[in-house]
Design an enzyme around this catalytic site. Structure first.
Site, PDB file in Angstrom:
ATOM      1  N   SER A   1      14.178  23.843  -9.427  1.00  0.00           N
ATOM      2  CA  SER A   1      15.426  24.249 -10.067  1.00  0.00           C
ATOM      3  C   SER A   1      16.630  23.400  -9.687  1.00  0.00           C
ATOM      4  O   SER A   1      17.571  23.280 -10.456  1.00  0.00           O
ATOM      5  CB  SER A   1      15.712  25.718  -9.767  1.00  0.00           C
ATOM      6  OG  SER A   1      15.693  25.957  -8.378  1.00  0.00           O
TER       7      SER A   1
ATOM      8  N   HIS B   1      12.630  27.590 -15.096  1.00  0.00           N
ATOM      9  CA  HIS B   1      13.363  26.520 -15.783  1.00  0.00           C
ATOM     10  C   HIS B   1      12.494  25.761 -16.786  1.00  0.00           C
ATOM     11  O   HIS B   1      12.921  24.733 -17.314  1.00  0.00           O
ATOM     12  CB  HIS B   1      13.976  25.558 -14.753  1.00  0.00           C
ATOM     13  CG  HIS B   1      15.134  26.170 -14.028  1.00  0.00           C
ATOM     14  ND1 HIS B   1      16.421  26.170 -14.526  1.00  0.00           N
ATOM     15  CD2 HIS B   1      15.178  26.848 -12.864  1.00  0.00           C
ATOM     16  CE1 HIS B   1      17.209  26.798 -13.683  1.00  0.00           C
ATOM     17  NE2 HIS B   1      16.497  27.229 -12.674  1.00  0.00           N
TER      18      HIS B   1
ATOM     19  N   LYS C   1      17.646  32.900 -18.025  1.00  0.00           N
ATOM     20  CA  LYS C   1      18.129  31.526 -18.173  1.00  0.00           C
ATOM     21  C   LYS C   1      18.107  31.147 -19.654  1.00  0.00           C
ATOM     22  O   LYS C   1      18.979  31.563 -20.385  1.00  0.00           O
ATOM     23  CB  LYS C   1      17.340  30.613 -17.255  1.00  0.00           C
ATOM     24  CG  LYS C   1      17.818  30.884 -15.825  1.00  0.00           C
ATOM     25  CD  LYS C   1      17.042  30.292 -14.736  1.00  0.00           C
ATOM     26  CE  LYS C   1      17.678  30.752 -13.415  1.00  0.00           C
ATOM     27  NZ  LYS C   1      16.755  30.783 -12.308  1.00  0.00           N
TER      28      LYS C   1
HETATM   29  C1  LIG Z   1      16.679  31.650 -11.223  1.00  0.00           C
HETATM   30  C2  LIG Z   1      15.318  31.549 -10.665  1.00  0.00           C
HETATM   31  C3  LIG Z   1      14.586  32.700 -10.352  1.00  0.00           C
HETATM   32  C4  LIG Z   1      15.177  34.084 -10.446  1.00  0.00           C
HETATM   33  O1  LIG Z   1      15.310  34.527 -11.757  1.00  0.00           O
HETATM   34  P1  LIG Z   1      16.352  35.707 -12.093  1.00  0.00           P
HETATM   35  O2  LIG Z   1      15.889  36.241 -13.388  1.00  0.00           O
HETATM   36  O3  LIG Z   1      17.705  35.087 -12.135  1.00  0.00           O
HETATM   37  O4  LIG Z   1      16.229  36.704 -10.991  1.00  0.00           O
HETATM   38  C5  LIG Z   1      13.305  32.535  -9.890  1.00  0.00           C
HETATM   39  N1  LIG Z   1      12.754  31.316  -9.735  1.00  0.00           N
HETATM   40  C6  LIG Z   1      13.425  30.191 -10.033  1.00  0.00           C
HETATM   41  C7  LIG Z   1      12.769  28.869  -9.859  1.00  0.00           C
HETATM   42  C8  LIG Z   1      14.740  30.268 -10.492  1.00  0.00           C
HETATM   43  O5  LIG Z   1      15.417  29.150 -10.765  1.00  0.00           O
END
Ligand SMILES: *Cc1c(COP(=O)(O)O)cnc(C)c1O
Length: 391
Positions: A180, A208, A239
């Site tokens: 990420s 992502h 996201k």
């Molecule tokens: C943002 C993210 C999460 C968490 O997801 P949320 O829905 O925001 O709790 C988990 N793993 C990765 C790699 C992330 O970038």
């Protein structure tokens, strides 16, 4: 000695090291331009890959769901919180992803906490990439399984560790799909081969990759053509999907096991009707069209190409995530502050989110940016970059 002296000391230490996080506040829907701390600025750091965070179709779906189902489920999924919406969404998502079944959770973070300690426990072994996301790390901390942390993306080291632990009755490899903070991809085909050779399960965090990689944004498993060979795909709806939530997807038997046993599913209330309905609308849009995904990649290629021409160090990204590497935390904060004064919002990312000395601005291009928006950002990055002697 005051009871909270340790807090005062630690907070001043953070400030001294340039690691104190000044949190900015959003005062409008999240779009290409967003009101931040009361000013309308070009938003270059939300995870709003496809612009769904304020898409009229998602907004409409959420409003309709509230009219039909109200605002909350008032229960955990396993007691009285499973609405027809949750079931319909899980079926739609599984169909979109090309898997047998999916389980919706409250967030991606919850999904990682749900899956890892359910799949492995005492006497088992967990293999985890050293750069995995904090929610994977915490999921690993919740299990009594032995933990092997392998060097980033190093499949030879992973194979060696698997060979050493070949007698463990259960083995789970867990990795970010897209890392990420750097935007590089896990070598998933090689990881899957190693897993198959040693009888291990594979879980990939597609936070992502969702909406970004693969046909119509189906994610990293689709990108590499690994359907049926990854045991658990974990994803977020927070996201590219623009809403909030998480899910676990894979073989029906595995998903059913998680439905019976995973603690955040059993002991934390279900996602709200508005969220689930908006997510469903996002899946419908992607199922019907890959236009938003194409636009995202066109924008990312354009922006990254121009930033590289300007002389910025963009790290190893293979995805729209664009790390602008700056080194010291103080430089990253200063860069971010000066950009903001020029109406560009790109937050500094410092330790502990990234290692010390690897501070950066993590620029996130979106499908809703116009070329004019990107040119505006580029001119400001160039100006501040020269002011600070970065380029
Ligand atoms: C943002 C993210 C999460 C968490 O997801 P949320 O829905 O925001 O709790 C988990 N793993 C990765 C790699 C992330 O970038």
């Amino acid at each position: 000695m005051g009871k909270y002296d340790f807090i005062t000391a630690e907070l001043s230490e953070l400030k001294a090291q340039g690691l104190y996080n000044t949190i900015r506040t959003i005062g409008s829907p999240v779009g290409a331009w967003t009101v931040v701390d009361g000013r309308r600025v070009l938003n270059m750091c939300s995870n709003n890959y496809l612009g769904f965070a304020n898409d009229p179709r998602l907004r409409e779906a959420a409003k309709r769901a509230i009219d039909v189902y109200g605002v909350g489920p008032a229960a955990v999924r396993s007691i009285a919180g499973t609405m027809t919406l949750h079931v319909e969404f899980e079926e739609k998502l599984a169909h979109f992803k090309g898997v047998e079944a999916a389980l919706s959770l409250q967030s991606g973070f919850c999904a990682n906490l749900a899956a890892i300690p359910t799949l492995v426990g005492a006497g088992h072994v967990l293999f985890t990439d050293e750069l995995n996301h904090a929610s994977i790390i915490d999921g690993c901390r919740l299990t009594k399984a032995e933990r092997v942390i392998y060097p980033h993306g190093d499949v030879a080291a992973l194979r060696k560790a698997l060979a050493e632990k070949r007698d463990a009755p259960r083995k789970l490899i867990v990795t970010d799909g897209v890392f990420s903070m750097d935007g590089d991809l896990a070598p998933l085909p090689e990881i899957v081969e190693a897993a198959e050779a040693f009888g291990a399960m594979v879980m990939v965090d597609d936070a992502h990759g969702e909406g970004v990689l693969g046909s119509h944004g189906r994610g990293i498993v689709d990108h590499f053509g690994l359907h049926g060979r990854v045991d658990i795909e974990m994803g977020t709806l927070s996201k590219a999907f623009g809403v909030v939530g998480g899910y676990l997807a894979g073989k029906a038997e595995v998903v059913e096991y998680l439905r019976q046993r995973a603690r955040p599913f059993l002991f934390s209330s279900a996602a709200t009707p508005a969220d689930v309905a908006a997510c469903m609308a996002a899946v419908d849009i992607l199922q019907a069209s890959d236009e938003p995904v194409k636009k995202l990649w066109d924008n990312a290629r354009y922006f990254k190409g121009k930033m590289a021409e300007l002389g910025f160090d963009l790290g190893q990204s293979q995805t729209p995530i664009t790390p602008v590497m700056l080194g010291e935390a103080t430089t990253a904060w200063e860069f971010s502050k000066r950009l903001f004064a020029e109406d560009v919002f790109a937050q500094a990312i410092v330790y502990p989110t990234v290692p010390r000395g690897k501070a950066r601005l993590r620029v996130m291009v979106s499908a809703v940016h116009t070329q004019e928006d990107l040119d505006f950002a580029l001119s400001k990055f160039a100006r501040v970059g020269r002011q600070l002697g970065v380029i």
